[in-house]
Design a protein around this motif. Structure first.
Motif, PDB file in Angstrom:
ATOM      1  N   GLY A  98       6.455  64.960 -11.332  1.00 34.12           N
ATOM      2  CA  GLY A  98       6.069  64.646 -12.700  1.00 34.12           C
ATOM      3  C   GLY A  98       5.021  63.556 -12.807  1.00 34.12           C
ATOM      4  N   GLY A  99       4.378  63.232 -11.696  1.00 35.65           N
ATOM      5  CA  GLY A  99       3.417  62.134 -11.696  1.00 35.65           C
ATOM      6  C   GLY A  99       2.313  62.293 -12.717  1.00 35.65           C
ATOM      7  N   MET A 100       1.727  63.497 -12.804  1.00 35.50           N
ATOM      8  CA  MET A 100       0.630  63.715 -13.741  1.00 35.50           C
ATOM      9  C   MET A 100       1.126  63.628 -15.176  1.00 35.50           C
ATOM     10  SD  MET A 100      -2.605  64.166 -13.783  1.00 35.50           S
ATOM     11  CE  MET A 100      -3.893  64.696 -14.914  1.00 35.50           C
ATOM     12  N   LYS A 101       2.317  64.191 -15.425  1.00 38.18           N
ATOM     13  CA  LYS A 101       2.868  64.135 -16.783  1.00 38.18           C
ATOM     14  C   LYS A 101       3.022  62.687 -17.220  1.00 38.18           C
ATOM     15  CE  LYS A 101       5.511  68.370 -16.440  1.00 38.18           C
ATOM     16  NZ  LYS A 101       6.839  68.887 -16.137  1.00 38.18           N
ATOM     17  N   GLN A 102       3.519  61.866 -16.303  1.00 42.82           N
ATOM     18  CA  GLN A 102       3.684  60.442 -16.631  1.00 42.82           C
ATOM     19  C   GLN A 102       2.348  59.826 -17.008  1.00 42.82           C
ATOM     20  OE1 GLN A 102       6.323  58.732 -17.039  1.00 42.82           O
ATOM     21  NE2 GLN A 102       7.781  60.266 -16.351  1.00 42.82           N
ATOM     22  N   LYS A 103       1.326  60.155 -16.238  1.00 47.12           N
ATOM     23  CA  LYS A 103       0.010  59.553 -16.469  1.00 47.12           C
ATOM     24  C   LYS A 103      -0.548  59.872 -17.839  1.00 47.12           C
ATOM     25  CE  LYS A 103      -1.808  59.413 -11.833  1.00 47.12           C
ATOM     26  NZ  LYS A 103      -2.508  60.252 -10.897  1.00 47.12           N
ATOM     27  N   VAL A 104      -0.296  61.100 -18.331  1.00 47.33           N
ATOM     28  CA  VAL A 104      -0.924  61.503 -19.587  1.00 47.33           C
ATOM     29  C   VAL A 104       0.006  61.368 -20.786  1.00 47.33           C
ATOM     30  CG1 VAL A 104      -2.518  63.082 -18.427  1.00 47.33           C
ATOM     31  CG2 VAL A 104      -0.342  63.955 -19.314  1.00 47.33           C
ATOM     32  N   THR A 105       1.249  60.942 -20.578  1.00 45.62           N
ATOM     33  CA  THR A 105       2.173  60.785 -21.701  1.00 45.62           C
ATOM     34  C   THR A 105       1.874  59.485 -22.424  1.00 45.62           C
ATOM     35  OG1 THR A 105       3.870  62.086 -20.579  1.00 45.62           O
ATOM     36  CG2 THR A 105       4.606  60.644 -22.364  1.00 45.62           C
ATOM     37  N   VAL A 106       1.625  59.606 -23.739  1.00 47.70           N
ATOM     38  CA  VAL A 106       1.233  58.433 -24.512  1.00 47.70           C
ATOM     39  C   VAL A 106       2.430  57.844 -25.256  1.00 47.70           C
ATOM     40  CG1 VAL A 106      -1.153  59.224 -24.774  1.00 47.70           C
ATOM     41  CG2 VAL A 106       0.541  59.824 -26.525  1.00 47.70           C
ATOM     42  N   SER A 107       2.296  56.594 -25.639  1.00 51.91           N
ATOM     43  CA  SER A 107       3.335  55.920 -26.409  1.00 51.91           C
ATOM     44  C   SER A 107       3.371  56.487 -27.828  1.00 51.91           C
ATOM     45  CB  SER A 107       3.014  54.427 -26.493  1.00 51.91           C
ATOM     46  OG  SER A 107       1.819  54.233 -27.236  1.00 51.91           O
ATOM     47  N   TRP A 108       4.470  56.231 -28.548  1.00 49.89           N
ATOM     48  CA  TRP A 108       4.563  56.641 -29.946  1.00 49.89           C
ATOM     49  C   TRP A 108       3.400  56.049 -30.738  1.00 49.89           C
ATOM     50  CZ3 TRP A 108       6.536  59.839 -33.441  1.00 49.89           C
ATOM     51  CH2 TRP A 108       6.341  59.510 -34.790  1.00 49.89           C
ATOM     52  N   GLU A 109       3.091  54.793 -30.470  1.00 48.24           N
ATOM     53  CA  GLU A 109       2.027  54.106 -31.215  1.00 48.24           C
ATOM     54  C   GLU A 109       0.677  54.815 -31.015  1.00 48.24           C
ATOM     55  OE1 GLU A 109       0.908  50.152 -29.796  1.00 48.24           O
ATOM     56  OE2 GLU A 109       1.421  49.402 -31.803  1.00 48.24           O
ATOM     57  N   ARG A 110       0.372  55.164 -29.776  1.00 43.30           N
ATOM     58  CA  ARG A 110      -0.878  55.861 -29.468  1.00 43.30           C
ATOM     59  C   ARG A 110      -0.849  57.282 -30.033  1.00 43.30           C
ATOM     60  NH1 ARG A 110      -6.041  56.439 -29.323  1.00 43.30           N
ATOM     61  NH2 ARG A 110      -6.904  57.600 -27.547  1.00 43.30           N
ATOM     62  N   ALA A 111       0.307  57.953 -29.933  1.00 39.94           N
ATOM     63  CA  ALA A 111       0.433  59.312 -30.471  1.00 39.94           C
ATOM     64  C   ALA A 111       0.181  59.295 -31.980  1.00 39.94           C
ATOM     65  CB  ALA A 111       1.815  59.888 -30.162  1.00 39.94           C
ATOM     66  N   GLU A 112       0.763  58.324 -32.659  1.00 37.00           N
ATOM     67  CA  GLU A 112       0.592  58.214 -34.110  1.00 37.00           C
ATOM     68  C   GLU A 112      -0.865  57.884 -34.457  1.00 37.00           C
ATOM     69  OE1 GLU A 112       2.175  59.095 -36.750  1.00 37.00           O
ATOM     70  OE2 GLU A 112       0.699  58.152 -38.056  1.00 37.00           O
ATOM     71  N   GLU A 113      -1.496  57.075 -33.622  1.00 41.54           N
ATOM     72  CA  GLU A 113      -2.904  56.723 -33.840  1.00 41.54           C
ATOM     73  C   GLU A 113      -3.785  57.983 -33.765  1.00 41.54           C
ATOM     74  OE1 GLU A 113      -6.156  53.661 -31.756  1.00 41.54           O
ATOM     75  OE2 GLU A 113      -4.267  54.112 -30.756  1.00 41.54           O
ATOM     76  N   ILE A 114      -3.534  58.824 -32.763  1.00 40.32           N
ATOM     77  CA  ILE A 114      -4.314  60.059 -32.612  1.00 40.32           C
ATOM     78  C   ILE A 114      -4.008  61.021 -33.774  1.00 40.32           C
ATOM     79  CG2 ILE A 114      -4.746  62.075 -31.151  1.00 40.32           C
ATOM     80  CD1 ILE A 114      -3.944  60.220 -28.723  1.00 40.32           C
ATOM     81  N   ALA A 115      -2.697  61.156 -34.105  1.00 38.96           N
ATOM     82  CA  ALA A 115      -2.304  62.051 -35.204  1.00 38.96           C
ATOM     83  C   ALA A 115      -2.969  61.624 -36.510  1.00 38.96           C
ATOM     84  CB  ALA A 115      -0.786  62.055 -35.353  1.00 38.96           C
ATOM     85  N   SER A 116      -3.089  60.320 -36.712  1.00 39.54           N
ATOM     86  CA  SER A 116      -3.610  59.818 -37.990  1.00 39.54           C
ATOM     87  C   SER A 116      -5.102  60.117 -38.167  1.00 39.54           C
ATOM     88  CB  SER A 116      -3.331  58.319 -38.139  1.00 39.54           C
ATOM     89  OG  SER A 116      -4.163  57.596 -37.245  1.00 39.54           O
ATOM     90  N   ILE A 117      -5.828  60.311 -37.060  1.00 36.66           N
ATOM     91  CA  ILE A 117      -7.243  60.667 -37.236  1.00 36.66           C
ATOM     92  C   ILE A 117      -7.425  62.185 -37.403  1.00 36.66           C
ATOM     93  CG2 ILE A 117      -8.192  58.581 -36.138  1.00 36.66           C
ATOM     94  CD1 ILE A 117      -8.772  60.249 -33.649  1.00 36.66           C
ATOM     95  N   ILE A 118      -6.421  62.971 -36.978  1.00 36.13           N
ATOM     96  CA  ILE A 118      -6.507  64.429 -37.164  1.00 36.13           C
ATOM     97  C   ILE A 118      -6.076  64.816 -38.588  1.00 36.13           C
ATOM     98  CG2 ILE A 118      -5.675  66.684 -36.362  1.00 36.13           C
ATOM     99  CD1 ILE A 118      -5.076  65.345 -33.634  1.00 36.13           C
ATOM    100  N   ARG A 119      -5.045  64.135 -39.108  1.00 36.75           N
ATOM    101  CA  ARG A 119      -4.425  64.524 -40.400  1.00 36.75           C
ATOM    102  C   ARG A 119      -5.416  64.746 -41.540  1.00 36.75           C
ATOM    103  NH1 ARG A 119      -0.333  60.461 -39.414  1.00 36.75           N
ATOM    104  NH2 ARG A 119       1.336  61.593 -38.341  1.00 36.75           N
ATOM    105  N   PRO A 120      -6.392  63.848 -41.764  1.00 36.50           N
ATOM    106  CA  PRO A 120      -7.289  64.061 -42.907  1.00 36.50           C
ATOM    107  C   PRO A 120      -8.130  65.328 -42.797  1.00 36.50           C
ATOM    108  CG  PRO A 120      -7.526  61.827 -41.993  1.00 36.50           C
ATOM    109  CD  PRO A 120      -6.669  62.612 -41.051  1.00 36.50           C
ATOM    110  N   ASN A 121      -8.275  65.856 -41.578  1.00 35.94           N
ATOM    111  CA  ASN A 121      -9.090  67.057 -41.364  1.00 35.94           C
ATOM    112  C   ASN A 121      -8.259  68.350 -41.381  1.00 35.94           C
ATOM    113  OD1 ASN A 121     -11.553  65.702 -41.116  1.00 35.94           O
ATOM    114  ND2 ASN A 121     -11.065  65.139 -39.002  1.00 35.94           N
ATOM    115  N   PHE A 122      -6.970  68.208 -41.613  1.00 43.02           N
ATOM    116  CA  PHE A 122      -6.060  69.360 -41.566  1.00 43.02           C
ATOM    117  C   PHE A 122      -5.893  69.930 -42.976  1.00 43.02           C
ATOM    118  CE2 PHE A 122      -2.845  71.986 -39.852  1.00 43.02           C
ATOM    119  CZ  PHE A 122      -2.773  71.775 -38.487  1.00 43.02           C
ATOM    120  N   LYS A 123      -6.498  71.085 -43.203  1.00 48.68           N
ATOM    121  CA  LYS A 123      -6.364  71.725 -44.516  1.00 48.68           C
ATOM    122  C   LYS A 123      -4.920  72.181 -44.701  1.00 48.68           C
ATOM    123  CE  LYS A 123      -8.976  75.273 -44.422  1.00 48.68           C
ATOM    124  NZ  LYS A 123      -9.834  76.437 -44.536  1.00 48.68           N
TER     125      LYS A 123
END
Ligand SMILES: [Zn+2]
Length: 166
Positions: free
Chosen positions: A139-164
């Motif tokens: 699971g080494g690669m999975k660990q490397k690319v798994t983001v924290s809740w804070e980072r996940a929410e940060e990414i989600a928040s920039i996608i949301r306004p573009n989601f019709k």
């Protein structure tokens, strides 16, 4: 929880993480959009920044367990998700895929469609089979690319306004 109509060997994951999100107990997978029958959530494994999942609200283990209405609403949400990812990230391409049964590398026993913004520089190769090479048994690669809740929410928040909304 599985109960698929298919005779596939199914993964086990209890409690089902997508049913947990539907119940408002999502961990590390912020909801980006919701419709009557679907949720779009950020995949905490950010092999590509912005990659997300579209899931039915009902616990349908595989594509064979979806109703026609669910299948239609899922595909519509996938298309809208692709548009949102293009608007947000201006990727070089979009990969859409999903797996059914352990033999196809399904890990969560609740139908989910991956929608992935792709870059020419991506190390995925030409598609999902190459993911296996990136995910050693430890699971080494999975660990490397798994983001924290804070980072996940940060990414989600920039996608949301573009989601019709549908
Ligand atoms: Zn479920």
């Amino acid at each position: 929880m599985s109960d698929t109509i298919a005779q596939f060997e199914m993964p086990t994951w209890d409690p089902c993480p997508f049913c947990e999100i539907v119940a408002g107990r999502g961990e590390n997978r912020p909801v980006i959009n919701s419709t009557e029958k679907t949720l779009a959530v950020l995949n905490p494994r950010q092999f590509e920044i912005g990659q997300l999942l579209v899931v039915p609200r009902r616990h349908a283990p595989t594509i064979l367990d979806l109703t026609d209405d669910e299948a239609g609403e899922i595909m519509k949400t996938v298309r809208i998700a692709a548009e949102a990812l293009v608007k947000t990230f201006n990727p070089d391409g979009i990969t859409v895929y999903q797996n059914n049964g352990v033999a196809s590398l399904q890990e969560v026993p609740h139908f989910h469609m991956h929608v992935v913004p792709r870059r020419k520089s991506s190390n995925w190769g030409s598609g999902p089979p190459h993911i296996a090479a990136l995910q050693p048994k430890d699971g080494g690669m999975k660990q490397k690319v798994t983001v924290s809740w804070e980072r996940a929410e940060e990414i989600a928040s920039i996608i949301r306004p573009n989601f019709k909304t549908i």
